[in-house]
Design a protein around this motif. Structure first.
Motif, PDB file in Angstrom:
ATOM      1  N   SER A 194       0.837  -1.189   0.000  1.00  0.00           N
ATOM      2  CA  SER A 194       0.000   0.000   0.000  1.00  0.00           C
ATOM      3  C   SER A 194       0.873   1.240   0.000  1.00  0.00           C
ATOM      4  CB  SER A 194      -0.911   0.029   1.235  1.00  0.00           C
ATOM      5  OG  SER A 194      -1.588   1.264   1.346  1.00  0.00           O
ATOM      6  N   ALA A 195       0.360   2.300  -0.628  1.00  0.00           N
ATOM      7  CA  ALA A 195       1.066   3.579  -0.599  1.00  0.00           C
ATOM      8  C   ALA A 195       0.425   4.557   0.364  1.00  0.00           C
ATOM      9  CB  ALA A 195       1.096   4.188  -2.000  1.00  0.00           C
ATOM     10  N   HIS A 253      10.098  -0.606  -1.320  1.00  0.00           N
ATOM     11  CA  HIS A 253      10.564  -1.418  -2.455  1.00  0.00           C
ATOM     12  C   HIS A 253       9.832  -0.992  -3.720  1.00  0.00           C
ATOM     13  CE1 HIS A 253      12.198  -5.055  -4.435  1.00  0.00           C
ATOM     14  NE2 HIS A 253      11.076  -5.011  -5.126  1.00  0.00           N
ATOM     15  N   GLY A 254      10.579  -0.862  -4.811  1.00  0.00           N
ATOM     16  CA  GLY A 254       9.968  -0.581  -6.107  1.00  0.00           C
ATOM     17  C   GLY A 254       9.639   0.888  -6.297  1.00  0.00           C
ATOM     18  N   SER A 255       9.344   1.229  -7.541  1.00  0.00           N
ATOM     19  CA  SER A 255       9.024   2.608  -7.870  1.00  0.00           C
ATOM     20  C   SER A 255       7.531   2.833  -8.060  1.00  0.00           C
ATOM     21  CB  SER A 255       9.762   3.028  -9.151  1.00  0.00           C
ATOM     22  OG  SER A 255       9.393   2.201 -10.236  1.00  0.00           O
ATOM     23  N   ASN A 256       6.727   1.779  -7.939  1.00  0.00           N
ATOM     24  CA  ASN A 256       5.278   1.924  -8.088  1.00  0.00           C
ATOM     25  C   ASN A 256       4.571   0.828  -7.295  1.00  0.00           C
ATOM     26  OD1 ASN A 256       5.129  -0.502  -9.818  1.00  0.00           O
ATOM     27  ND2 ASN A 256       6.027   0.806 -11.402  1.00  0.00           N
ATOM     28  N   PHE A 257       3.223   0.902  -7.264  1.00  0.00           N
ATOM     29  CA  PHE A 257       2.448  -0.033  -6.459  1.00  0.00           C
ATOM     30  C   PHE A 257       2.601  -1.472  -6.944  1.00  0.00           C
ATOM     31  CE2 PHE A 257      -1.459  -2.516  -5.907  1.00  0.00           C
ATOM     32  CZ  PHE A 257      -1.507  -2.575  -4.520  1.00  0.00           C
ATOM     33  N   ASP A 258       2.617  -1.683  -8.251  1.00  0.00           N
ATOM     34  CA  ASP A 258       2.694  -3.046  -8.780  1.00  0.00           C
ATOM     35  C   ASP A 258       3.983  -3.741  -8.337  1.00  0.00           C
ATOM     36  OD1 ASP A 258       0.249  -2.834 -10.044  1.00  0.00           O
ATOM     37  OD2 ASP A 258       1.101  -2.083 -11.913  1.00  0.00           O
ATOM     38  N   GLU A 259       5.092  -3.008  -8.353  1.00  0.00           N
ATOM     39  CA  GLU A 259       6.356  -3.592  -7.906  1.00  0.00           C
ATOM     40  C   GLU A 259       6.323  -3.874  -6.407  1.00  0.00           C
ATOM     41  OE1 GLU A 259       9.554  -1.063  -9.139  1.00  0.00           O
ATOM     42  OE2 GLU A 259       9.054  -1.246 -11.270  1.00  0.00           O
ATOM     43  N   ALA A 260       5.717  -2.977  -5.648  1.00  0.00           N
ATOM     44  CA  ALA A 260       5.599  -3.192  -4.203  1.00  0.00           C
ATOM     45  C   ALA A 260       4.728  -4.407  -3.899  1.00  0.00           C
ATOM     46  CB  ALA A 260       5.016  -1.950  -3.538  1.00  0.00           C
ATOM     47  N   LYS A 261       3.627  -4.553  -4.637  1.00  0.00           N
ATOM     48  CA  LYS A 261       2.727  -5.680  -4.412  1.00  0.00           C
ATOM     49  C   LYS A 261       3.415  -7.004  -4.732  1.00  0.00           C
ATOM     50  CE  LYS A 261      -1.715  -7.659  -5.724  1.00  0.00           C
ATOM     51  NZ  LYS A 261      -2.881  -7.585  -6.645  1.00  0.00           N
TER      52      LYS A 261
END
Length: 517
Positions: free
Chosen positions: A88-89, A133-141
């Motif tokens: 989540s952001a 982690h990651g530069s967007n939500f999809d990478e974080a998920k």
């Protein structure tokens, strides 16, 4: 295993099943019953009773606490001991962290590296263990799901799970208890958990109440799913209303929204800004953009359907706003309310021309005026005008200017003009250029601009550059390049390699008026 996936494999719940689960949801062990507050100023303006459900008053300043806690409270003892994880952001992260602290469950929240510090700090303050982690939500998920598989965490989805939907549906119970005479309820839609829960509850108990879903125009995943007959993945979503910036609606939430919502409408970013202002003027609360989304839909729907003397309710779903984002809101709210018009006007370079131009505008307040000498015959002027009678008045001004011999273009709905060009008036090249113009959005993390310049700025000359950030977690760039026709194929290939959202703006009228050769 992903809990959202388990939900789709389980037998589908009926409306009666959801009603039972909503009534049993243990949300009040941690959440508050939030007020339903009248909006007197707005009500007088639109001729309907308007009430605002103040979910910004929750301990985490968002409704997300309800769903997160409801699902976590149902976990087995073994699952609680292993801990939970989510990606989540913002609001879901805070709801999960506080729920974990209340239940004594360890929580891990994976957030994109671009997440503003205010949101990261809020999650940590509620006891959540943040992993950036990651530069967007999809990478974080994706990273969260990998950690769940590796460590045995239970994944808590933000919307697509029956327990989460049931938790959000408790808002519907409160609405009926606080006003049993509502005619319309407007609900924001991102992944659909709130809209699904509220609509299934209201339609079981008070089916005459119309429940309207409201989406941002640039992230309308429910509208796309309804048109296709099934959930589809959007190529891009706008990040202004980041709380509803979801590319694909949930499978179960779509099923319920399709069955129980009476209608779905979309609203612009400018309309959302106007709703943020309405909320502030009536309640002195400052909503985040997604929090004001349903009120923007209420206003649009009431006008389009000519509603009068109806009882309307909207859900202020959250107030976790990055303070600097208010710069954008304050700039755009007047446009969203049709109280300001932006025009590009061609004025002849002759004595008295500006005076004649001002006479045509009459006694109207000028909100912005940008001019720079161009040549001996003509000048292009960027002007903002305060409007008292909305679009009708703007059309009258345009007609008067044209009748007076002043060519004019309405830029009030031109996104590039509003974001960039108004700050760049007068910058024309001093020599002929083979120039093409592009707008970009890229994540705000260290190295993003360097990546941009490394990929594009060494082979092709950058002839124009403007950067705007309104406190968001993404940057907006307008960039001109010297490009020959034979370079376009190679250049487009590099754009795809870059991976940022981009748009060719070369034919934009604001560019041609003020910046082009």
């Amino acid at each position: 295993m992903n809990e959202a996936k388990q939900a789709t494999d389980a037998p589908l719940l009926s409306g009666a099943d959801y009603l039972r689960d909503i009534l049993r949801a243990p949300v009040y062990e941690v959440a508050q019953i939030t007020p339903l507050q009248p909006m007197q100023r707005l009500a007088e303006r639109i001729g309907n009773q308007v009430q605002l459900k103040r979910e910004d008053r929750q301990p985490v300043h968002s409704f997300k606490l309800r769903g997160a806690y409801t699902m976590m409270a149902q976990l087995s003892q073994a699952q609680r001991q292993a801990g939970v994880i989510a990606a989540s952001a913002g609001n879901h992260a805070q709801g999960l962290a506080l729920s974990g602290r209340q239940l004594g469950v360890s929580t891990v929240i994976v957030m994109p590296r671009t997440t503003p510090d205010i949101k990261v700090d809020a999650v940590r303050s509620f006891g959540g263990n943040v992993v950036l982690h990651g530069s967007n939500f999809d990478e974080a998920k994706a990273h969260a799901e990998n950690l769940a598989a590796k460590h045995g965490y239970t994944f808590i989805p933000p919307f697509d799970h029956p327990a989460v939907i049931a938790g959000q549906g408790t808002i519907g119970i409160e609405l009926l208890q606080q006003n049993g005479h509502l005619d319309y309820v407007f609900v924001p839609v991102g992944g659909g958990g709130l809209a699904a829960g509220v609509s299934v509850l209201l339609k079981q108990l008070m089916p005459d109440i119309k429940v309207i879903g409201v989406e941002a125009e640039d992230s309308a995943c429910l509208r796309a799913a309804l048109d296709a007959g099934e959930p589809v993945t959007l190529d891009q979503v706008g990040m202004f209303a980041d709380g509803v910036a979801v590319k694909r609606i949930g499978t179960e939430t779509f099923r319920l929204c399709q069955q129980y919502l009476d209608d779905v409408i979309t609203v612009s970013s400018d309309a959302i800004c106007a709703a943020v202002k309405d909320i502030f003027e009536d309640t002195r609360a400052i909503a985040e953009p997604s929090g004001a989304l349903s009120l923007a839909g209420l206003k649009k729907y009431a006008e389009a359907h000519q509603l009068k003397d109806q009882q309307l309710a909207a859900i202020l779903s959250g107030a976790n706003l990055n303070f600097h984002g208010l710069r954008y809101v304050s700039e755009r709210c007047e446009l969203g309310e049709k109280r300001e018009g932006l025009l590009a006007v061609t004025v002849p370079e002759r004595p008295g021309a500006f005076l004649d131009f001002c006479h045509i505008l009459g006694g109207r307040a000028v909100t912005e005026f940008n001019y720079r000498y161009n040549d001996d015959t003509l000048a292009n002027v960027f002007v903002g005008v305060r409007l008292m009678q909305g679009q009708e008045e703007l059309e009258s001004i345009i007609a008067d200017l044209r009748q007076g011999g002043y060519p004019v273009v309405d830029l009030s709905d031109d996104e590039m003009a509003k974001v960039h060009v108004r700050y760049m008036i007068g910058g024309r090249p001093s020599k002929p250029l083979q120039e093409r113009l592009y707008s970009f959005e890229f994540p705000e993390y260290p190295g993003a601009l360097l990546k941009f310049l490394t990929t594009l700025g060494t082979r092709w000359n950058i002839s124009l550059f403007n950067y705007r950030n309104h406190g968001a977690d993404y940057g907006r760039v307008l960039c001109g390049f010297e490009l020959e026709e034979h370079d376009l194929l190679s250049f487009t290939s590099h754009l795809r390699e870059l991976g940022y959202h981009w748009k060719d703006e070369t034919d934009n009228p604001a560019y041609k008026f003020f910046l082009a050769q």
